[in-house]
Design an enzyme around this catalytic site. Structure first.
Site, PDB file in Angstrom:
ATOM      1  N   LYS A 157       0.818  -1.210   0.000  1.00 58.50           N
ATOM      2  CA  LYS A 157       0.000   0.000   0.000  1.00 58.50           C
ATOM      3  C   LYS A 157       0.858   1.269   0.000  1.00 58.50           C
ATOM      4  O   LYS A 157       0.427   2.315  -0.446  1.00 58.50           O
ATOM      5  CB  LYS A 157      -0.963  -0.009   1.171  1.00 58.50           C
TER       6      LYS A 157
HETATM    7  C1  PLP Z   1      -4.483  -4.444   1.176  1.00 58.86           C
HETATM    8  C2  PLP Z   1      -3.705  -5.712   1.059  1.00 58.86           C
HETATM    9  C3  PLP Z   1      -4.038  -6.712   0.124  1.00 58.86           C
HETATM   10  C4  PLP Z   1      -5.260  -6.612  -0.770  1.00 58.86           C
HETATM   11  O1  PLP Z   1      -5.135  -5.630  -1.738  1.00 58.86           O
HETATM   12  P1  PLP Z   1      -6.411  -5.159  -2.599  1.00 58.86           P
HETATM   13  O2  PLP Z   1      -5.915  -4.038  -3.429  1.00 58.86           O
HETATM   14  O3  PLP Z   1      -7.443  -4.748  -1.606  1.00 58.86           O
HETATM   15  O4  PLP Z   1      -6.836  -6.321  -3.403  1.00 58.86           O
HETATM   16  C5  PLP Z   1      -3.218  -7.817   0.051  1.00 58.86           C
HETATM   17  N1  PLP Z   1      -2.149  -7.969   0.856  1.00 58.86           N
HETATM   18  C6  PLP Z   1      -1.789  -7.046   1.763  1.00 58.86           C
HETATM   19  C7  PLP Z   1      -0.595  -7.269   2.635  1.00 58.86           C
HETATM   20  C8  PLP Z   1      -2.541  -5.868   1.910  1.00 58.86           C
HETATM   21  O5  PLP Z   1      -2.185  -4.952   2.836  1.00 58.86           O
END
Ligand code: PLP
Length: 478
Positions: free
Chosen positions: A112
């Site tokens: 993120k």
């Molecule tokens: C947010 C997150 C996901 C999922 O991502 P999306 O964009 O919501 O599909 C997967 N793995 C981790 C570690 C995350 O923080």
């Protein structure tokens, strides 16, 4: 570049408007009016370039006039120059034709950061020009809060308040939020559960008076700018593995990659779809879910049906519905906002809707889907550790399990290079990693002193009035 809502009843907006609005006024999600194209020559020109240079080329057409070219170049270079790895999203080989793309070299060790680091700077730039200040409020069960805080810290144009359940997030997760010293960061430890925190945030956004007074805004995963920043690493992976069009003695050839993406809200994998729409040669986009498998079930029969959330060892993918999926549905339904509105109404009233067989068939040409349960997730973490000494986090492991299943069944034949997205650093989920491998993963050197840093947070009761008063007292909206 203008953006349209997936439900067809909101005004079109330029990039800056979409950035600040998040959700469209008709409840829909914003998508670009048209998909900018990158040609084979454009891709060829990006070979050997830095991540920041590729990022600029890929994102520039989407930003349009909203940010000056100079300011944009400055922020992109700054953001991607500060990651813990010079490649930003390096590829690590895990098998003869298999790679893990490590997206966890940002400040909070999860993918993120790739988007939220840029988002903070974009907000700052656009708001400063409009002479505005906003208040960002969010609830977190761990991951998103720290990434949002790191993205917004020290930015003049915003104050950020993150609510988390007091005593219910891990030490590492809490400290990643509470040890940030910047004055515009406020960590609120709520005496309640994560659901309570979410409900409090929702009440605040529904409180018309507070919303206007505070200039409330969100940085959640439906914000188009987050998707945008994630398109870039699909392109860098394809370039690194020679998957853009190349001339050979026998003429042109294309080496198409498959991407396997651990998925919750469908944001990350939708960015892969966007790369494909821009002209990137993609063989397959594979959705990998944990037991919360609404998307995997959809791809079986075309019905999208809500179910309760089951807690797993990959908590960032524990979702009931997958918000960004609406953006793909919009494309499948040939951009007919009325159809999407009907789907979402049905989801509200009947907890389900279904697409027609031809739509599902079209989706399956590009997309695959698979799931991993808890045992399978731990088993692949153990197997990878035994094979190569590498520790992987439980979210990435869900992807690896699905990738291996698809290799075995022949859906992904041996000659197709498979890139699985590693969405978090193993040290972010030390308990699951230790359970699978017997070894506790170490934090990277730049975070090694995390457990000694000074913490700063305010404990507040699970009470809307108290939360609202606290935020109103400390926010500085204009
Ligand atoms: C947010 C997150 C996901 C999922 O991502 P999306 O964009 O919501 O599909 C997967 N793995 C981790 C570690 C995350 O923080």
């Amino acid at each position: 570049m203008n953006y349209v809502s997936t439900r067809g009843r909101a005004p079109t907006l330029p990039f800056s408007g979409v950035l600040l609005a998040g959700l469209a006024s008709d409840g829909g999600l914003y998508v670009p009016e048209t998909w900018p194209q990158l040609t084979a020559n454009d891709f060829a020109a990006l070979e050997g370039k830095s991540y920041a240079e590729v990022a600029l080329a890929v994102m520039r057409p989407f930003v349009g006039e909203s940010v000056s070219p100079k300011a944009f170049e400055h922020m992109v270079t700054d953001v991607y120059g500060k990651f813990g790895h010079p490649a930003v999203a390096p590829l690590r080989q895990t098998g003869p034709n298999d790679w893990l793309m490590e997206l966890f070299h940002g400040p909070t060790l999860a993918f993120k950061d790739v988007a939220l680091q840029l988002l903070g700077r974009l907000f700052d730039d656009v708001l400063k020009r409009e002479n505005r200040r906003i208040t960002i409020v969010g609830a977190t069960s761990g991951d998103t809060g720290s990434a949002a805080i790191e993205g917004c810290r020290g930015r003049d144009a915003m104050d950020v308040f993150i609510l988390y359940p007091h005593g219910r997030v891990s030490d590492v997760q809490r400290r990643q939020m509470t040890t940030v010293a910047d004055a515009n960061v406020h960590c609120l430890a709520v005496e309640g559960t994560f659901d309570d925190c979410q409900a409090l945030v929702k009440s605040l956004f529904n409180d018309v008076e507070a919303r206007a007074k505070l200039n409330l805004s969100a940085v959640n995963s439906i914000n188009w700018a987050r998707v945008l920043a994630q398109i870039v690493y699909y392109v860098t992976a394809a370039i690194a593995l020679g998957a853009t069009q190349t001339k050979t003695l026998r003429g042109m050839r294309q080496r198409r990659l498959a991407f396997v993406v651990p998925t919750g809200n469908f944001g990350d994998i939708y960015a892969g779809y966007a790369a494909h729409r821009m002209g990137l040669p993609v063989e397959k986009l594979v959705i990998a879910t944990n037991r919360n498998d609404i998307l995997t079930r959809f791809f079986k029969g075309g019905e999208y049906r809500m179910a309760g959330v089951e807690p797993t060892i990959s908590p960032s993918m524990d979702i009931q519905i997958s918000s960004n999926f609406e953006r793909l549905l919009f494309e499948l339904e040939e951009r007919d906002g009325a159809v999407i509105s009907q789907f979402m109404d049905d989801l509200g009233t009947r907890k389900a809707f279904a697409v027609k067989a031809d739509r599902l068939k079209a989706a399956k040409l590009l997309f695959g889907a698979g799931r991993a349960d808890e045992g399978e997730t731990l088993a692949v973490m153990r197997a990878v550790y035994a094979e190569s000494g590498m520790q992987v986090d439980p979210h990435s492991a869900v992807g690896l399990h699905v990738a291996r299943m698809m290799r075995r069944s022949g859906v992904l034949p041996a000659e197709v290079p498979v890139v699985t997205l590693a969405t978090a650093h193993p040290a972010k989920f030390p308990d699951a990693v230790e359970k699978a491998t017997g070894q506790r993963p170490a934090l990277p050197a730049r975070l090694a002193d995390l457990l000694d840093r000074k913490e700063r947070f305010t404990v507040l009761p699970n009470d809307f009035g108290a939360i609202r008063a606290h935020i109103e007292k400390h926010a500085r909206p204009v």
